[in-house]
Design an enzyme around this catalytic site. Structure first.
Site, PDB file in Angstrom:
ATOM      1  N   HIS A 168       5.579 -14.734   4.460  1.00  0.00           N
ATOM      2  CA  HIS A 168       6.432 -15.881   4.773  1.00  0.00           C
ATOM      3  C   HIS A 168       6.274 -16.922   3.686  1.00  0.00           C
ATOM      4  O   HIS A 168       5.173 -17.129   3.178  1.00  0.00           O
ATOM      5  CB  HIS A 168       6.046 -16.470   6.141  1.00  0.00           C
ATOM      6  CG  HIS A 168       7.134 -17.271   6.759  1.00  0.00           C
ATOM      7  ND1 HIS A 168       7.363 -18.576   6.417  1.00  0.00           N
ATOM      8  CD2 HIS A 168       8.089 -16.939   7.672  1.00  0.00           C
ATOM      9  CE1 HIS A 168       8.399 -19.020   7.112  1.00  0.00           C
ATOM     10  NE2 HIS A 168       8.854 -18.042   7.872  1.00  0.00           N
TER      11      HIS A 168
ATOM     12  N   ASP B 279      10.283 -11.640  12.383  1.00  0.00           N
ATOM     13  CA  ASP B 279      11.185 -10.485  12.407  1.00  0.00           C
ATOM     14  C   ASP B 279      10.484  -9.173  12.745  1.00  0.00           C
ATOM     15  O   ASP B 279      11.145  -8.223  13.145  1.00  0.00           O
ATOM     16  CB  ASP B 279      11.890 -10.344  11.055  1.00  0.00           C
ATOM     17  CG  ASP B 279      12.823 -11.509  10.819  1.00  0.00           C
ATOM     18  OD1 ASP B 279      13.614 -11.789  11.720  1.00  0.00           O
ATOM     19  OD2 ASP B 279      12.723 -12.149   9.767  1.00  0.00           O
TER      20      ASP B 279
HETATM   21  N1  COA Z   1       5.557  -6.539   1.532  1.00  0.00           N
HETATM   22  C1  COA Z   1       4.794  -6.251   0.471  1.00  0.00           C
HETATM   23  N2  COA Z   1       4.366  -7.182  -0.385  1.00  0.00           N
HETATM   24  C2  COA Z   1       4.747  -8.454  -0.162  1.00  0.00           C
HETATM   25  C3  COA Z   1       5.533  -8.818   0.919  1.00  0.00           C
HETATM   26  C4  COA Z   1       5.947  -7.805   1.798  1.00  0.00           C
HETATM   27  N3  COA Z   1       6.700  -8.077   2.850  1.00  0.00           N
HETATM   28  N4  COA Z   1       5.734 -10.140   0.910  1.00  0.00           N
HETATM   29  C5  COA Z   1       5.104 -10.607  -0.164  1.00  0.00           C
HETATM   30  N5  COA Z   1       4.495  -9.577  -0.817  1.00  0.00           N
HETATM   31  C6  COA Z   1       3.687  -9.665  -1.987  1.00  0.00           C
HETATM   32  C7  COA Z   1       4.505 -10.011  -3.229  1.00  0.00           C
HETATM   33  O1  COA Z   1       5.019  -8.845  -3.844  1.00  0.00           O
HETATM   34  C8  COA Z   1       3.445 -10.687  -4.068  1.00  0.00           C
HETATM   35  O2  COA Z   1       2.595  -9.697  -4.590  1.00  0.00           O
HETATM   36  P1  COA Z   1       1.948  -9.841  -6.052  1.00  0.00           P
HETATM   37  O3  COA Z   1       1.111 -11.075  -5.975  1.00  0.00           O
HETATM   38  O4  COA Z   1       1.195  -8.575  -6.209  1.00  0.00           O
HETATM   39  O5  COA Z   1       3.133  -9.990  -6.968  1.00  0.00           O
HETATM   40  C9  COA Z   1       2.656 -11.470  -3.040  1.00  0.00           C
HETATM   41  O6  COA Z   1       2.779 -10.744  -1.819  1.00  0.00           O
HETATM   42  C10 COA Z   1       3.152 -12.883  -2.840  1.00  0.00           C
HETATM   43  O7  COA Z   1       4.520 -12.798  -2.555  1.00  0.00           O
HETATM   44  P2  COA Z   1       5.586 -13.935  -2.768  1.00  0.00           P
HETATM   45  O8  COA Z   1       6.868 -13.325  -3.215  1.00  0.00           O
HETATM   46  O9  COA Z   1       5.001 -15.043  -3.575  1.00  0.00           O
HETATM   47  O10 COA Z   1       5.773 -14.449  -1.325  1.00  0.00           O
HETATM   48  P3  COA Z   1       6.803 -15.519  -0.992  1.00  0.00           P
HETATM   49  O11 COA Z   1       6.073 -16.491  -0.184  1.00  0.00           O
HETATM   50  O12 COA Z   1       7.524 -16.036  -2.147  1.00  0.00           O
HETATM   51  O13 COA Z   1       7.916 -14.708  -0.180  1.00  0.00           O
HETATM   52  C11 COA Z   1       9.020 -13.665   1.604  1.00  0.00           C
HETATM   53  C12 COA Z   1       8.040 -14.743   1.173  1.00  0.00           C
HETATM   54  C13 COA Z   1       9.331 -13.855   3.064  1.00  0.00           C
HETATM   55  C14 COA Z   1      10.350 -13.792   0.810  1.00  0.00           C
HETATM   56  C15 COA Z   1       8.395 -12.288   1.331  1.00  0.00           C
HETATM   57  O14 COA Z   1       7.161 -12.229   1.978  1.00  0.00           O
HETATM   58  C16 COA Z   1       9.308 -11.152   1.772  1.00  0.00           C
HETATM   59  O15 COA Z   1      10.226 -10.769   1.040  1.00  0.00           O
HETATM   60  N6  COA Z   1       9.048 -10.578   2.974  1.00  0.00           N
HETATM   61  C17 COA Z   1       9.840  -9.453   3.457  1.00  0.00           C
HETATM   62  C18 COA Z   1      11.185  -9.888   4.018  1.00  0.00           C
HETATM   63  C19 COA Z   1      11.049 -10.600   5.331  1.00  0.00           C
HETATM   64  O16 COA Z   1      10.339 -10.184   6.224  1.00  0.00           O
HETATM   65  N7  COA Z   1      11.823 -11.711   5.449  1.00  0.00           N
HETATM   66  C20 COA Z   1      11.839 -12.524   6.658  1.00  0.00           C
HETATM   67  C21 COA Z   1      11.138 -13.813   6.434  1.00  0.00           C
HETATM   68  S1  COA Z   1      10.985 -14.744   7.935  1.00  0.00           S
END
Ligand code: COA
Length: 349
Positions: A263, A313
């Protein structure tokens, strides 16, 4: 040519203050609506009471809640001419959110209050939109299956009626209770993308229908409203409890994102996920599916391997699946609840 400074653009507008809001607040791993913890509201309130709270900045008295429920019940049904017009919209190969966006926008054409910007008229429109959103989602599904509109029962709750209008059968009380809690959990979430879109439209002094239509358009995007549907597709792809652990390890090894984890704001866990987890256990056991057990193993494996926690979700997918809701209705159902939050934001704007 003017220079563009890439450093001035923040990912997802993170840290950029666009406005302030008193509707809901996220602090660490807690979510409050108008100062009330989401856990307390989920355990003790109804969706109707939460809508009153979001719009009025206080909980209703018993009399006020009864009156509010009566108003919503009155507004939940559709006029025959509206149903006939909506029947003309295509449903085959149509994205349910696109249908919903068009249907909501078209309701304005029958609403004599649509262009009235007095506070009283705005509340009347808000009640109609909140009450009718679930009716429209159910109607889309009925039309898609070649079935007819089911007239709601004004004596029953919003959650009861949604399930009744969707299936044409009186719903099981466990399903009604879980659905009501799901509505509460999804009603608002600070200044997210769709709330922001609604506010931007309201800020030009446009009407309530236009502002809500903007919110639907923003929620339609898979980066915002579509993740729970993707979670369910993933669970179906995983296929069995035995395969779950290896599936996650392989997915992480190939740098795939696991839907329903991580998140942008909650780094110590999403409080809504904990509530949904127990509802998933209850409904999956009752429906005799393995999706809760599978979800639990995926959850444990992602936490162990990647340190990521489930978001709203993840467990809502198996909850909706156990209720027999088609996968592509998960985002429209999100809109059915979130419309109350958009309206609170439109009023605040
Ligand atoms: N599965 C696998 N790896 C994940 C992940 C997931 N769902 N969410 C984050 N990561 C990883 C990223 O690849 C990153 O890894 P790295 O450091 O090796 O590059 C690390 O965790 C940090 O991720 P980051 O993109 O900085 O997190 P964020 O805070 O910017 O993004 C989301 C948040 C929600 C966009 C992201 O977690 C995501 O895409 N989740 C899946 C989609 C989802 O469930 N969306 C609903 C949100 S309520």
């Amino acid at each position: 040519m003017a220079e563009v400074y890439a450093g001035a653009v923040d990912k997802g507008l993170e840290g950029v203050i666009a406005c302030t809001t008193a509707i809901s607040s996220i602090v660490d791993a807690t979510l409050c609506y108008r100062g009330y913890l989401i856990e307390d509201l989920a355990a003790n309130s109804s969706y109707e009471e939460v809508v009153f709270l979001l719009w009025n900045d206080r909980l209703p008295s018993k009399q006020e809640l009864d009156n509010f429920k009566k108003t919503l019940s009155k507004d939940i049904s559709l006029k025959p001419e509206t149903v006939n017009m909506l029947k003309l919209l295509p449903t085959k190969d149509v994205h349910p959110m696109a249908w919903l966006r068009t249907a909501v926008s078209s309701l304005a054409l029958w609403d004599e209050d649509a262009q009235d910007d007095s506070e009283e008229a705005r509340f009347r429109v808000a009640s109609r939109l909140t009450a009718k959103m679930g009716t429209l989602v159910a109607l889309f599904e009925r039309f898609r299956q070649g079935k007819d509109y089911v007239e709601p029962n004004p004596e029953k709750s919003f959650a009861w009626n949604f399930n009744y209008m969707l299936t044409g059968k009186e719903p099981d009380q466990d399903i009604v209770d879980v659905f009501d809690t799901c509505m509460i959990l999804h009603a608002d979430h600070e200044l997210n993308c769709s709330a922001f879109a609604s506010r931007v439209t309201a800020s030009s002094l446009s009407d309530v229908y236009s502002s809500v239509t903007s919110g639907i358009g923003a929620l339609k995007g898979p980066l915002h409203g579509g993740a729970n549907e993707q979670v369910m597709r993933m669970l179906i792809e995983v296929g069995s409890v035995e395969k779950a652990k290896e599936w996650v390890k392989d997915a992480l090894a190939s740098k795939k994102k696991i839907m329903g984890f991580g998140h942008r704001v909650y780094k110590n866990g999403d409080p809504r996920a904990k509530i949904l987890r127990s509802m998933s256990e209850k409904l999956c056991n009752k429906a005799g599916t393995q999706y809760y057990e599978m979800s639990k193993i995926i959850d444990e494996t992602v936490q162990k391997e990647k340190g990521l926690l489930p978001n709203v979700d993840f467990y809502s997918a198996s909850v909706y699946y156990s209720m027999g809701i088609p996968l592509d209705l998960y985002t429209p159902i999100f809109a059915t609840s979130r419309v109350s939050g958009w309206l609170a934001h439109i009023f605040e704007q």
